[in-house]
Write a protein that holds these residues in place. Structure first.
Motif, PDB file in Angstrom:
ATOM      1  N   MET A  51       0.721  -1.188  -0.098  1.00 52.25           N
ATOM      2  CA  MET A  51       0.121   0.033   0.053  1.00 52.25           C
ATOM      3  C   MET A  51       0.950   1.128  -0.082  1.00 52.25           C
ATOM      4  O   MET A  51       0.609   2.175  -0.701  1.00 52.25           O
ATOM      5  CB  MET A  51      -0.877   0.189   1.327  1.00 52.25           C
ATOM      6  N   LEU A  52       1.727   1.246   0.711  1.00 53.77           N
ATOM      7  CA  LEU A  52       2.940   2.488   0.700  1.00 53.77           C
ATOM      8  C   LEU A  52       3.314   2.655  -0.521  1.00 53.77           C
ATOM      9  O   LEU A  52       3.524   3.899  -1.001  1.00 53.77           O
ATOM     10  CB  LEU A  52       3.856   2.003   1.877  1.00 53.77           C
ATOM     11  N   HIS A  53       3.849   1.717  -1.229  1.00 57.62           N
ATOM     12  CA  HIS A  53       4.549   1.763  -2.582  1.00 57.62           C
ATOM     13  C   HIS A  53       3.415   2.265  -3.655  1.00 57.62           C
ATOM     14  O   HIS A  53       3.619   3.109  -4.032  1.00 57.62           O
ATOM     15  CB  HIS A  53       4.923   0.380  -3.090  1.00 57.62           C
ATOM     16  N   LYS A  54       2.350   1.592  -3.595  1.00 60.61           N
ATOM     17  CA  LYS A  54       1.216   1.758  -4.686  1.00 60.61           C
ATOM     18  C   LYS A  54       0.473   3.180  -4.427  1.00 60.61           C
ATOM     19  O   LYS A  54       0.187   3.636  -5.284  1.00 60.61           O
ATOM     20  CB  LYS A  54       0.298   0.607  -4.880  1.00 60.61           C
ATOM     21  N   LEU A  55      -0.009   3.442  -3.111  1.00 60.72           N
ATOM     22  CA  LEU A  55      -0.721   4.607  -2.822  1.00 60.72           C
ATOM     23  C   LEU A  55      -0.164   5.962  -2.445  1.00 60.72           C
ATOM     24  O   LEU A  55      -0.525   7.056  -2.609  1.00 60.72           O
ATOM     25  CB  LEU A  55      -1.830   4.264  -1.793  1.00 60.72           C
ATOM     26  N   PHE A  56       0.998   5.750  -1.778  1.00 55.50           N
ATOM     27  CA  PHE A  56       1.862   6.767  -1.154  1.00 55.50           C
ATOM     28  C   PHE A  56       3.409   6.747  -1.755  1.00 55.50           C
ATOM     29  O   PHE A  56       4.071   7.478  -1.036  1.00 55.50           O
ATOM     30  CB  PHE A  56       1.890   6.327   0.177  1.00 55.50           C
ATOM     31  N   LYS A  57       3.662   6.453  -2.739  1.00 54.44           N
ATOM     32  CA  LYS A  57       4.947   6.698  -3.463  1.00 54.44           C
ATOM     33  C   LYS A  57       6.230   6.480  -2.756  1.00 54.44           C
ATOM     34  O   LYS A  57       7.198   6.954  -2.703  1.00 54.44           O
ATOM     35  CB  LYS A  57       4.921   7.997  -4.014  1.00 54.44           C
ATOM     36  N   ASP A  58       5.913   5.122  -1.808  1.00 55.69           N
ATOM     37  CA  ASP A  58       7.005   4.758  -0.860  1.00 55.69           C
ATOM     38  C   ASP A  58       7.327   5.862   0.091  1.00 55.69           C
ATOM     39  O   ASP A  58       8.205   5.850   0.539  1.00 55.69           O
ATOM     40  CB  ASP A  58       8.043   4.371  -1.791  1.00 55.69           C
TER      41      ASP A  58
ATOM     42  N   LEU B 156       1.504   8.744   6.746  1.00 52.72           N
ATOM     43  CA  LEU B 156       1.288   9.605   8.221  1.00 52.72           C
ATOM     44  C   LEU B 156       0.289  10.952   8.084  1.00 52.72           C
ATOM     45  O   LEU B 156      -0.503  11.127   8.819  1.00 52.72           O
ATOM     46  CB  LEU B 156       2.640   9.921   9.064  1.00 52.72           C
ATOM     47  N   THR B 157       0.696  11.950   7.056  1.00 52.91           N
ATOM     48  CA  THR B 157      -0.094  12.750   6.849  1.00 52.91           C
ATOM     49  C   THR B 157      -1.429  12.471   6.388  1.00 52.91           C
ATOM     50  O   THR B 157      -2.532  13.099   6.882  1.00 52.91           O
ATOM     51  CB  THR B 157       0.479  13.541   5.642  1.00 52.91           C
ATOM     52  N   HIS B 158      -1.615  11.600   5.601  1.00 46.55           N
ATOM     53  CA  HIS B 158      -3.237  10.827   5.135  1.00 46.55           C
ATOM     54  C   HIS B 158      -3.708  10.431   6.425  1.00 46.55           C
ATOM     55  O   HIS B 158      -5.106  10.887   6.884  1.00 46.55           O
ATOM     56  CB  HIS B 158      -3.140   9.917   4.265  1.00 46.55           C
ATOM     57  N   LEU B 159      -3.002   9.900   7.562  1.00 43.48           N
ATOM     58  CA  LEU B 159      -3.867   9.211   8.547  1.00 43.48           C
ATOM     59  C   LEU B 159      -4.041  10.231   9.628  1.00 43.48           C
ATOM     60  O   LEU B 159      -5.256  10.554  10.158  1.00 43.48           O
ATOM     61  CB  LEU B 159      -2.652   8.324   9.382  1.00 43.48           C
ATOM     62  N   VAL B 160      -3.157  11.181   9.818  1.00 42.89           N
ATOM     63  CA  VAL B 160      -3.526  12.240  11.152  1.00 42.89           C
ATOM     64  C   VAL B 160      -4.318  13.526  10.613  1.00 42.89           C
ATOM     65  O   VAL B 160      -5.074  14.179  11.317  1.00 42.89           O
ATOM     66  CB  VAL B 160      -2.192  12.985  11.469  1.00 42.89           C
ATOM     67  N   SER B 161      -4.618  13.298   9.137  1.00 42.77           N
ATOM     68  CA  SER B 161      -5.586  14.455   8.912  1.00 42.77           C
ATOM     69  C   SER B 161      -6.862  13.978   8.603  1.00 42.77           C
ATOM     70  O   SER B 161      -7.881  14.710   8.498  1.00 42.77           O
ATOM     71  CB  SER B 161      -5.088  15.034   7.357  1.00 42.77           C
ATOM     72  N   ASP B 162      -7.158  12.644   8.850  1.00 38.44           N
ATOM     73  CA  ASP B 162      -8.327  12.118   8.816  1.00 38.44           C
ATOM     74  C   ASP B 162      -9.350  12.803  10.177  1.00 38.44           C
ATOM     75  O   ASP B 162      -8.894  12.470  11.192  1.00 38.44           O
ATOM     76  CB  ASP B 162      -8.120  10.521   9.009  1.00 38.44           C
ATOM     77  N   ARG B 163     -10.301  13.375  10.072  1.00 37.69           N
ATOM     78  CA  ARG B 163     -11.051  13.928  10.936  1.00 37.69           C
ATOM     79  C   ARG B 163     -11.709  13.097  11.724  1.00 37.69           C
ATOM     80  O   ARG B 163     -12.276  13.400  12.616  1.00 37.69           O
ATOM     81  CB  ARG B 163     -11.917  14.942  10.246  1.00 37.69           C
ATOM     82  N   GLY B 164     -11.795  11.820  11.414  1.00 39.40           N
ATOM     83  CA  GLY B 164     -12.648  10.753  12.036  1.00 39.40           C
ATOM     84  C   GLY B 164     -11.656  10.041  13.287  1.00 39.40           C
ATOM     85  O   GLY B 164     -12.010   9.658  14.316  1.00 39.40           O
ATOM     86  N   LEU B 165     -10.398  10.413  13.477  1.00 45.23           N
ATOM     87  CA  LEU B 165      -9.658  10.164  14.463  1.00 45.23           C
ATOM     88  C   LEU B 165     -10.058  11.034  15.871  1.00 45.23           C
ATOM     89  O   LEU B 165     -10.027  12.055  15.562  1.00 45.23           O
ATOM     90  CB  LEU B 165      -8.223  10.435  14.273  1.00 45.23           C
ATOM     91  N   SER B 166     -10.060  10.257  16.837  1.00 45.15           N
ATOM     92  CA  SER B 166     -10.136  10.917  18.269  1.00 45.15           C
ATOM     93  C   SER B 166      -9.039  11.475  18.694  1.00 45.15           C
ATOM     94  O   SER B 166      -7.964  11.186  18.293  1.00 45.15           O
ATOM     95  CB  SER B 166     -10.918   9.962  19.077  1.00 45.15           C
ATOM     96  N   ASP B 167      -9.223  12.283  19.739  1.00 44.06           N
ATOM     97  CA  ASP B 167      -7.861  12.983  20.271  1.00 44.06           C
ATOM     98  C   ASP B 167      -7.138  11.963  20.998  1.00 44.06           C
ATOM     99  O   ASP B 167      -5.854  12.004  20.949  1.00 44.06           O
ATOM    100  CB  ASP B 167      -8.233  14.084  21.309  1.00 44.06           C
ATOM    101  N   ASP B 168      -7.879  10.642  21.545  1.00 42.70           N
ATOM    102  CA  ASP B 168      -7.256   9.869  22.218  1.00 42.70           C
ATOM    103  C   ASP B 168      -6.273   8.886  21.155  1.00 42.70           C
ATOM    104  O   ASP B 168      -5.161   8.606  21.600  1.00 42.70           O
ATOM    105  CB  ASP B 168      -8.324   8.912  22.972  1.00 42.70           C
TER     106      ASP B 168
END
Length: 124
Positions: A81-88, A94-106
């Motif tokens: 997935m890292l190779h195909k979607l995020f250009k290695d 990480l940017t994609h993960l933390v910008s997900d508004r569905g993540l809770s503060d915890d």
């Protein structure tokens, strides 16, 4: 060895990992999709041919069990997935993960703690 699953194979593997194994009927009843017995059997046989699943005979039924660990499969899938979607780029992931508004503060705090621990390991 690169581990690769189709969506359906991953669903079946999830049941086997959660339960430690099962017969075709047991796997079938725990899947979210209502699949035919023969479909589940075909998926299990395909996984066995790929070397991801084994079986033992229990009376008239086969009891299937995972031969690869969830962690190893996760690492392999993540690398793909890292190779195909995020250009290695782990940073893009990480940017994609933390910008997900569905993540809770915890959840964000736990991620930060994991990063801090990892940074501490490398410094020490």
């Amino acid at each position: 060895m690169e581990i690769s699953f189709t969506e359906r194979e991953l669903d079946v593997m999830g049941v086997l990992w959660d339960r430690g194994g099962g017969t075709v009927a047991e796997v079938r009843e725990r899947l979210a999709d209502d699949l035919a017995y023969t479909t589940v059997l075909t998926v299990l046989r395909t996984l066995e041919e790929k070397g991801y699943v084994g079986h033992v005979e229990k009376g008239k039924a086969y009891r299937y069990h995972p031969l690869v660990e969830r962690q190893a499969a996760g690492t392999s899938v993540l690398k793909r997935m890292l190779h195909k979607l995020f250009k290695d780029s782990p940073e893009l992931l990480l940017t994609h993960l933390v910008s997900d508004r569905g993540l809770s503060d915890d959840e964000l705090r736990r991620m930060r703690r994991l990063l801090d621990e990892r940074m501490g390991e490398e410094e020490g």
